[in-house]
Design a protein around this motif. Structure first.
Motif, mmCIF file in Angstrom:
data_model
loop_
_atom_site.group_PDB
_atom_site.id
_atom_site.type_symbol
_atom_site.label_atom_id
_atom_site.label_comp_id
_atom_site.label_asym_id
_atom_site.label_seq_id
_atom_site.Cartn_x
_atom_site.Cartn_y
_atom_site.Cartn_z
ATOM 1 N N LEU A 26 25.656 44.963 29.981
ATOM 2 C CA LEU A 26 27.117 44.834 30.681
ATOM 3 C C LEU A 26 26.746 45.175 32.547
ATOM 4 O O LEU A 26 26.657 45.888 32.597
ATOM 5 C CB LEU A 26 28.814 45.426 30.404
ATOM 6 C CG LEU A 26 29.003 45.545 28.854
ATOM 7 C CD1 LEU A 26 29.617 46.434 28.961
ATOM 8 C CD2 LEU A 26 29.987 44.317 28.759
ATOM 9 N N ALA A 27 27.639 44.148 32.979
ATOM 10 C CA ALA A 27 27.611 44.416 34.509
ATOM 11 C C ALA A 27 29.003 45.040 35.075
ATOM 12 O O ALA A 27 29.537 45.815 33.985
ATOM 13 C CB ALA A 27 27.860 42.910 35.209
ATOM 14 N N ALA A 28 28.884 46.189 36.030
ATOM 15 C CA ALA A 28 29.673 47.011 36.741
ATOM 16 C C ALA A 28 31.079 46.095 36.421
ATOM 17 O O ALA A 28 32.300 47.286 36.767
ATOM 18 C CB ALA A 28 29.160 47.518 37.353
ATOM 19 N N SER A 29 31.530 44.847 36.555
ATOM 20 C CA SER A 29 32.158 44.556 37.468
ATOM 21 C C SER A 29 32.053 42.708 36.820
ATOM 22 O O SER A 29 31.441 42.321 36.869
ATOM 23 C CB SER A 29 33.225 44.950 38.487
ATOM 24 O OG SER A 29 31.618 44.006 39.759
ATOM 25 N N TYR A 30 33.701 42.199 37.031
ATOM 26 C CA TYR A 30 33.891 41.103 36.828
ATOM 27 C C TYR A 30 34.772 40.648 37.438
ATOM 28 O O TYR A 30 35.364 41.251 37.591
ATOM 29 C CB TYR A 30 33.312 40.414 34.918
ATOM 30 C CG TYR A 30 32.036 40.668 34.464
ATOM 31 C CD1 TYR A 30 31.056 40.067 34.475
ATOM 32 C CD2 TYR A 30 32.689 42.244 33.891
ATOM 33 C CE1 TYR A 30 30.243 40.245 33.593
ATOM 34 C CE2 TYR A 30 30.940 42.286 32.701
ATOM 35 C CZ TYR A 30 30.005 41.487 33.110
ATOM 36 O OH TYR A 30 28.903 41.866 31.767
ATOM 37 N N ASP A 31 35.068 39.183 37.718
ATOM 38 C CA ASP A 31 36.136 38.530 38.367
ATOM 39 C C ASP A 31 37.393 38.550 37.096
ATOM 40 O O ASP A 31 38.449 38.623 37.309
ATOM 41 C CB ASP A 31 35.891 36.932 39.309
ATOM 42 C CG ASP A 31 35.539 37.282 39.794
ATOM 43 O OD1 ASP A 31 34.983 38.546 41.068
ATOM 44 O OD2 ASP A 31 34.447 36.535 40.225
ATOM 45 N N VAL A 32 36.749 37.989 35.452
ATOM 46 C CA VAL A 32 37.677 37.726 35.076
ATOM 47 C C VAL A 32 36.907 38.282 33.730
ATOM 48 O O VAL A 32 36.014 38.313 33.590
ATOM 49 C CB VAL A 32 38.075 36.779 35.027
ATOM 50 C CG1 VAL A 32 39.541 36.690 32.887
ATOM 51 C CG2 VAL A 32 38.976 35.874 35.684
ATOM 52 N N VAL A 33 37.477 39.652 32.499
ATOM 53 C CA VAL A 33 37.859 39.877 31.519
ATOM 54 C C VAL A 33 38.267 39.208 30.253
ATOM 55 O O VAL A 33 39.575 39.396 30.280
ATOM 56 C CB VAL A 33 36.955 41.061 31.294
ATOM 57 C CG1 VAL A 33 37.243 41.701 29.975
ATOM 58 C CG2 VAL A 33 35.983 42.426 32.185
ATOM 59 N N ILE A 34 37.891 38.482 29.433
ATOM 60 C CA ILE A 34 38.986 37.874 28.396
ATOM 61 C C ILE A 34 38.337 38.659 27.130
ATOM 62 O O ILE A 34 37.353 38.882 26.428
ATOM 63 C CB ILE A 34 37.808 36.521 28.146
ATOM 64 C CG1 ILE A 34 38.335 35.461 29.392
ATOM 65 C CG2 ILE A 34 38.379 35.646 27.264
ATOM 66 C CD1 ILE A 34 38.346 34.364 28.808
ATOM 67 N N GLY A 227 38.836 41.904 38.174
ATOM 68 C CA GLY A 227 39.684 41.569 38.766
ATOM 69 C C GLY A 227 40.618 40.751 37.875
ATOM 70 O O GLY A 227 42.120 41.354 38.597
ATOM 71 N N CYS A 228 40.863 40.575 37.302
ATOM 72 C CA CYS A 228 42.131 40.649 35.735
ATOM 73 C C CYS A 228 41.795 40.362 34.512
ATOM 74 O O CYS A 228 40.529 40.268 34.366
ATOM 75 C CB CYS A 228 42.927 39.459 35.928
ATOM 76 S SG CYS A 228 42.240 37.580 36.341
ATOM 77 N N ALA A 229 42.335 40.332 34.347
ATOM 78 C CA ALA A 229 41.973 40.631 32.164
ATOM 79 C C ALA A 229 43.479 39.468 31.587
ATOM 80 O O ALA A 229 44.108 39.262 31.719
ATOM 81 C CB ALA A 229 41.446 41.633 31.038
ATOM 82 N N VAL A 230 42.135 38.798 30.190
ATOM 83 C CA VAL A 230 43.123 38.484 29.076
ATOM 84 C C VAL A 230 42.944 38.563 27.932
ATOM 85 O O VAL A 230 41.950 38.945 27.641
ATOM 86 C CB VAL A 230 42.994 36.856 30.054
ATOM 87 C CG1 VAL A 230 41.693 36.131 29.336
ATOM 88 C CG2 VAL A 230 44.206 35.766 28.615
ATOM 89 N N GLN A 231 44.231 38.898 27.387
ATOM 90 C CA GLN A 231 43.995 39.266 25.608
ATOM 91 C C GLN A 231 43.948 37.890 24.945
ATOM 92 O O GLN A 231 45.040 37.710 24.765
ATOM 93 C CB GLN A 231 44.293 40.444 25.464
ATOM 94 C CG GLN A 231 46.291 39.790 25.260
ATOM 95 C CD GLN A 231 47.075 41.467 24.260
ATOM 96 O OE1 GLN A 231 47.046 42.479 25.006
ATOM 97 N NE2 GLN A 231 47.398 40.756 23.388
ATOM 98 N N ALA A 232 43.053 37.419 23.895
ATOM 99 C CA ALA A 232 43.506 36.368 22.954
ATOM 100 C C ALA A 232 42.515 37.024 21.841
ATOM 101 O O ALA A 232 41.359 36.853 21.499
ATOM 102 C CB ALA A 232 42.254 35.399 23.572
#
Length: 413
Positions: A26-34, A227-232
């Motif tokens: 895993l990278a340290a950060s992402y723009d979007v995590v799903i 930066g943000c996340a979405v739960q699916a």
């Protein structure tokens, strides 16, 4: 025909290619995590990468891709819903499904077969007539047909099951099926090709919220910022929302289905009964699939039960008596997250930078493409809600603006 399939047929060499890159840290950060690597999560990642240029995206799946409800549904695609909001939404999804094989260059085995829903009472006939008009108003190919037309369409159907004779039927020409695993893998390979990272066996254990904003997620493989996340996450939507500190108006129920051993083709349309709470379809391999309503009690389990098996088989045999001699091959279950109005919850959550794709009940698979497209628009637009999903916001339950789709299936919900 998808171009990849044509190239495969004409090639002298096996044109093997790796759909997904090998696992990585895993990278340290992402723009979007799903959160969730089913059809919806993978579709959101794909549309973000292809149409919005957002590729620093991680899809986190606690098990394997498409192994949740995506793998546990009966692959029905349709748009013959009750409300104008629902019909518009699902009609757009049907249009996207029709072109997915070409968009992926990957065969999802889309098969337009039509769906026939049987009406056994005068009240159901009246409801179906209204439903047909709503569908036609928004471009759907839906109409009422009489007993003679039903007999011509499905000659093997018993039109007089017990005390429930068939009066008329709602014929939805746009009804179709597709391979659910192919849809998930199509989105996965195209998203990965554009730089999206897909991490299987990566479970989100907690959410990092600072000052009312989501800033990261804690997983069994470490913590990542985003930066943000979405739960699916389909049937586990309430569980994950609780980690974010809010409650969703959702109750989760098991939903079961079963399939026979292959038999010779006898059924092309998808047939469902509003009174028997059962639907029957035959796959391209000859297997006969039975499905119906969800279990009558909340439970987070995907086990199957003898009681549901007996009930579904009894209804299926009333519709197609000769199936009494068929041998059942397997039975399975999924987890459905049911909302009070039987419509999904899409959009912003009470936590800033945290988006919801939840409440899909029994209709999540058919919404996969349009959900991915609209949720990607929402995220890329910084929270500007696309018009198509505006009616499905969470606040509608507090504002009494429900989108009532109760009875939109021929099952007990």
């Amino acid at each position: 025909m998808p171009f990849a399939l044509l190239k495969y047929g004409l090639s002298s060499d096996y044109p093997a290619e790796q759909d997904l890159p090998p696992p990585k840290a895993l990278a340290a950060s992402y723009d979007v995590v799903i959160i969730g690597g089913g059809g919806h999560g993978l579709a959101i990642a794909y549309y973000l990468a292809k149409y919005h240029g957002i590729t620093k995206v991680a899809v986190l799946e606690k098990a394997y891709l498409g192994g949740g409800n995506t793998a546990r549904n009966t692959a029905v695609i349709r748009s013959n819903y009750l409300t104008s909001e629902g019909v518009r939404f699902y009609a757009e999804s049907v249009k996207l499904f029709q072109n997915l094989s070409h968009e992926f260059d990957f065969n999802i085995m889309y098969s337009e077969r039509g769906q026939l829903t049987l009406a056994h009472t005068d009240a159901t006939v009246r409801a179906f007539r209204q439903r047909a008009e709503v569908n036609k108003h928004f471009g759907g190919r839906t109409e009422m047909i009489d007993r003679q037309q039903i007999a011509e369409l499905v000659p093997t159907l018993n039109l007089d099951p017990g005390h429930l004779p068939v009066l008329e039927g709602l014929w939805h020409r746009d009804g179709a099926t597709a391979r659910h695993d192919a849809v998930a893998w199509g989105y996965a390979k195209e998203a990965a090709k554009r730089g999206v990272e897909i991490h299987q066996l990566t479970e989100v254990e907690d959410l990092i919220i600072e000052g009312g904003r989501l800033t990261g997620v804690k997983t069994n493989r470490g913590t990542v910022r985003c930066g943000c996340a979405v739960q699916a996450v389909a049937g586990h939507s309430s569980v994950l929302a609780a980690k974010a500190g809010f409650r969703l108006p959702i109750v989760s129920y098991p939903l079961q289905a079963m399939v026979t051993q292959p038999v010779k083709p006898f059924l092309d349309p998808l047939v469902s009964s509003s009174a028997l709470h059962c639907y029957v379809q035959q796959t391209s391999r000859g297997e006969v699939v039975f499905g119906g309503g969800s279990d009558p009690y909340p439970l987070y389990a995907t086990r199957s039960t003898l009681e549901l098996k007996e009930s579904l088989i009894a209804s299926a045999v009333e519709m197609f008596p000769f199936l009494a001699k068929a041998r059942l091959m397997r039975q399975w279950g999924g987890i459905t997250d049911m909302t009070p109005d039987y419509s999904p919850i899409m959009g912003e959550s009470p936590v800033e930078n945290y988006y919801l794709d939840a409440g899909w009940g029994t209709w999540g698979f058919k919404a996969t493409p349009i959900c991915g497209q609209t949720m990607a628009e929402l995220i890329a637009g910084g929270g500007k809600v696309p018009e198509l999903i505006r009616p499905f916001h969470l606040a509608r339950f507090a504002n009494f603006q429900q989108v009532n789709e109760m009875g939109a299936t021929a099952a007990s919900h």
